[in-house]
Design a protein around this motif. Structure first.
Motif, short mmCIF file in Angstrom:
data_model
loop_
_atom_site.label_atom_id
_atom_site.label_comp_id
_atom_site.label_asym_id
_atom_site.label_seq_id
_atom_site.Cartn_x
_atom_site.Cartn_y
_atom_site.Cartn_z
N UNK A 1 -7.84 2.89 -3.28
CA UNK A 1 -8.62 3.93 -3.95
C UNK A 1 -8.14 5.33 -3.56
N UNK A 2 -7.82 5.49 -2.26
CA UNK A 2 -7.29 6.78 -1.78
C UNK A 2 -6.06 7.18 -2.58
N UNK A 3 -5.27 6.19 -2.98
CA UNK A 3 -4.00 6.43 -3.65
C UNK A 3 -4.18 6.59 -5.17
N UNK A 4 -4.95 5.67 -5.77
CA UNK A 4 -4.94 5.61 -7.25
C UNK A 4 -6.21 6.11 -7.94
N UNK A 5 -7.30 6.26 -7.21
CA UNK A 5 -8.57 6.70 -7.80
C UNK A 5 -8.94 5.87 -9.04
N UNK A 6 -9.03 4.57 -8.84
CA UNK A 6 -9.31 3.66 -9.97
C UNK A 6 -10.80 3.41 -10.15
N UNK A 7 -11.62 3.95 -9.25
CA UNK A 7 -13.05 3.65 -9.30
C UNK A 7 -13.36 2.29 -8.69
N UNK A 8 -12.57 1.87 -7.72
CA UNK A 8 -12.83 0.58 -7.06
C UNK A 8 -14.08 0.69 -6.20
N UNK A 9 -14.81 -0.41 -6.02
CA UNK A 9 -16.05 -0.37 -5.23
C UNK A 9 -15.75 -0.31 -3.73
N UNK A 10 -15.54 0.89 -3.22
CA UNK A 10 -15.10 1.02 -1.82
C UNK A 10 -16.20 0.69 -0.81
N UNK A 11 -17.46 0.58 -1.30
CA UNK A 11 -18.53 0.18 -0.38
C UNK A 11 -18.66 -1.35 -0.30
N UNK B 1 0.23 1.47 -1.74
CA UNK B 1 -0.95 2.13 -1.16
C UNK B 1 -0.91 2.06 0.36
N UNK B 2 -0.55 0.88 0.88
CA UNK B 2 -0.51 0.72 2.33
C UNK B 2 0.49 1.69 2.94
N UNK B 3 1.62 1.87 2.24
CA UNK B 3 2.68 2.73 2.77
C UNK B 3 2.18 4.17 2.95
N UNK B 4 1.22 4.59 2.12
CA UNK B 4 0.69 5.96 2.27
C UNK B 4 -0.22 6.08 3.48
N UNK B 5 -0.90 4.98 3.82
CA UNK B 5 -1.90 5.02 4.89
C UNK B 5 -1.26 4.92 6.27
N UNK B 6 -0.28 4.02 6.39
CA UNK B 6 0.41 3.85 7.67
C UNK B 6 1.89 3.75 7.36
N UNK B 7 2.74 4.52 8.03
CA UNK B 7 4.16 4.52 7.66
C UNK B 7 4.80 3.13 7.79
N UNK B 8 4.28 2.30 8.69
CA UNK B 8 4.86 0.95 8.84
C UNK B 8 3.76 -0.10 8.73
N UNK C 1 -6.12 -0.93 15.55
CA UNK C 1 -5.22 -0.70 14.41
C UNK C 1 -5.89 -1.22 13.13
N UNK C 2 -5.80 -0.47 12.02
CA UNK C 2 -6.37 -0.99 10.77
C UNK C 2 -5.58 -2.21 10.29
N UNK C 3 -6.30 -3.27 9.92
CA UNK C 3 -5.63 -4.44 9.33
C UNK C 3 -6.23 -4.65 7.95
N UNK C 4 -5.41 -4.51 6.92
CA UNK C 4 -5.87 -4.78 5.55
C UNK C 4 -5.68 -6.27 5.28
N UNK C 5 -6.72 -6.92 4.77
CA UNK C 5 -6.57 -8.34 4.45
C UNK C 5 -6.67 -8.50 2.93
N UNK C 6 -5.63 -9.05 2.36
CA UNK C 6 -5.63 -9.35 0.93
C UNK C 6 -4.78 -10.60 0.75
N UNK C 7 -4.81 -11.16 -0.44
CA UNK C 7 -3.95 -12.33 -0.64
C UNK C 7 -4.52 -13.30 -1.62
N UNK C 8 -3.89 -14.47 -1.62
CA UNK C 8 -4.15 -15.49 -2.63
C UNK C 8 -5.23 -16.42 -2.09
N UNK C 9 -6.51 -15.98 -2.18
CA UNK C 9 -7.60 -16.72 -1.55
C UNK C 9 -7.71 -18.12 -2.15
N UNK C 10 -7.34 -18.26 -3.42
CA UNK C 10 -7.46 -19.55 -4.10
C UNK C 10 -6.68 -20.63 -3.41
#
Ligand SMILES: Cc1cc2nc3c(=O)[nH]c(=O)nc-3n(C[C@H](O)[C@H](O)[C@H](O)COP(=O)(O)OP(=O)(O)OC[C@H]3O[C@@H](n4cnc5c(N)ncnc54)[C@H](O)[C@@H]3O)c2cc1C
Length: 461
Positions: A261-271, A329-336, A365-374
């Motif tokens: 959302x910080x990157x694209x402002x798509x109106x994602x539910x950040x809460x 998006x991740x690349x903008x938040x943390x360089x690595x 450290x922030x850890x973003x979790x995403x992926x193929x939950x299925x």
């Protein structure tokens, strides 16, 4: 260092303009999608199987190590040279050789970009389902070598499920044809599948025969929003138990949503604690519509606070835009980012996410979790700054802890990215000494001099 005689020999085989040795070129080929770096001595780009075979004969004779390379998008350091030797770049081999619409199969050269292949078969009303998110910048050869997956694996399976045959150049230059158009085949050992997922350690894949399916005409997509992460995970099994097999069920946690959302402002539910993007597809519009209605119902019954079903193609694209933008998006938040690829039994996903979040807090450290939950394949991404050695040390420790959790919960280190060099130190957590011993024996059989992608996939004997 390669001798000038050897470089001239390569130039005679592939043409002088396809042997690169300038510093700029070597730097360009020194990395992949990770932070691992090592320059090759030369980059050699053959045009066909015969040239690959002749290059391999020279390398076998001279003991030169060879790292096969597609588009270099790998996330395990697999295409990065680890010692002196050549980078064998397959991207000039990018043709569709034969589209057999009757048998629904296509033979392609290994260096074709996966999205180009898909576009060409879709023009004939056919469909090649595996869809790594890197589809526009990875090759079929790289997909075969890593047994690539992607969001659609839940319904359609991984690259291996579509490989019918391979042409492979062995370490001594001999050319192996394995598999073919016969759908059932138990004649002898299944050599073809030994190469799928072998990360360039057993042979150079030069041609691939792939199975295709009819193109699904209709698709519907929904975003389900969850105040509790647990409920997003529970939904996955509830949807499957309701008798619907979606093409995709992609999970993004709160940290990932905020980052996009910080990157694209798509109106994602950040809460929200998490969202699921669920897509169903098929050849019958009525069935697809019924399935998305069932999914809407099951998501709400499983704790979703809202479900947004895309009504138009534009709305569907918007739902996917966020998911496709995770990496930039991740690349903008943390360089690595240290992006892992753990694969878990589906029911273990909620517990795994809870523990991964605790690891993020433990190491600060922030850890973003995403992926193929299925299909239980998660990509926890540890954001850090490699210029800060203290942060890097914490990121590495966090990564080790994530692998331990995956194995403790009955899962494994990698679902689709492969081992490369990055997961090599942790292999013993997931594979027994006997398994590793057998892998080393297979490697010796195919590559007695150890010149194919040395130091990757498993420890040298
Ligand atoms: C933004 C992003 C998103 C991604 N999303 C996904 C995803 O959803 N699913 C997924 O599975 N992966 C994903 N990946 C990882 C990567 O794209 C895949 O592993 C892909 O299959 C690599 O293809 P490549 O052509 O870039 O291979 P490379 O990176 O060039 O090579 C990868 C490995 O394959 C070997 N290799 C390459 N070509 C050959 C060949 N012809 N013969 C023998 N060995 C060969 C190399 O030696 C190396 O070990 C993603 C990567 C990025 C950067």
């Amino acid at each position: 260092m390669l001798s000038s005689n050897t470089l001239q020999e390569f130039a005679r085989i592939v043409g002088p303009e396809h042997v690169l040795t300038s510093l700029e070129d070597l730097v360009a080929y020194s990395c992949d999608g990770t932070f691992v770096e090592q320059r090759p001595d030369a980059v050699v780009s053959p045009l066909n199987t015969e040239q690959v075979s002749r290059v391999m004969q020279v390398c076998d004779r001279e003991g030169i190590s060879v790292v096969a390379r597609g588009m270099g998008s790998g996330l395990a350091g697999g295409a990065v040279p680890v010692s002196d030797g050549i980078s064998l770049c397959l991207t000039r081999m990018n043709r569709v050789l034969n589209l057999d619409t009757e048998n629904m199969m296509v033979r392609v050269e290994a260096g074709i970009v996966t999205a180009d292949l898909q576009a060409q078969v879709e023009a004939a009303g056919l469909f090649y389902p595996p869809d790594p998110s890197s589809i526009k910048h990875s090759t079929i050869g790289g997909n075969v070598a890593c047994n690539a997956g992607g969001p659609r694996c839940l319904k359609y399976g991984v690259t291996r499920d579509y490989v019918m045959g391979l042409t492979v150049v062995l370490s001594n230059g001999r050319v192996l044809q394995t598999g073919g158009k016969a759908i059932k085949n138990v004649t002898g050992y299944d050599l073809k599948n030994l190469f799928v997922g072998s990360e360039g350690t057993l042979g150079i894949v030069t041609e691939v025969l792939l199975k295709l399916i009819p193109k699904p005409e209709f698709a519907r997509t929904a975003m389900a929003i969850y105040p509790l992460l647990e409920n997003a995970s529970v939904t996955v099994n509830n949807v499957l138990r309701a008798g619907v097999l979606p093409a995709t069920m992609e999970l993004m946690d709160n940290t990932t949503l905020g980052t996009i959302e910080e990157y694209l402002h798509l109106g994602l539910p950040t809460d929200a604690a998490a969202i699921l993007i669920i897509e169903v597809d098929g050849g019958d519009e009525e069935t697809v519509t019924k399935e998305i209605e069932t999914i809407d119902r099951v998501c709400r019954a499983s704790g979703a606070s809202a479900v947004r079903v895309a009504k138009t193609e534009a709305e569907r694209n918007d739902l996917w835009r966020g998911r496709r933008s995770v990496f930039p998006s991740l690349a903008r938040r943390g360089p690595d980012q240290l992006t892992e690829d753990i694969s878990l039994p589906r029911a273990a996903v909620p517990e795994a996410i809870r523990r991964i979040k605790a690891i993020g807090e433990k190491y600060g450290l922030p850890i973003c979790v995403f992926g193929h939950a299925g299909d239980g394949n998660l990509h926890p991404s540890i954001l850090h700054d490699k210029r800060d050695s203290e942060q890097t040390r914490r990121a590495e420790q966090a990564s080790r802890d994530i692998f331990s959790i995956a194995v403790e919960l009955g899962g494994t280190l990698s679902g689709e990215h492969g081992v490369g060099v990055l997961k090599l130190p942790f292999l013993g957590l997931a594979e027994s000494p006997l398994e590793i011993e057998l892998m080393q024996a297979i490697k010796r059989l195919f590559d007695p001099k150890g010149i194919l992608n040395p130091g990757k996939k498993f420890p040298a004997a």
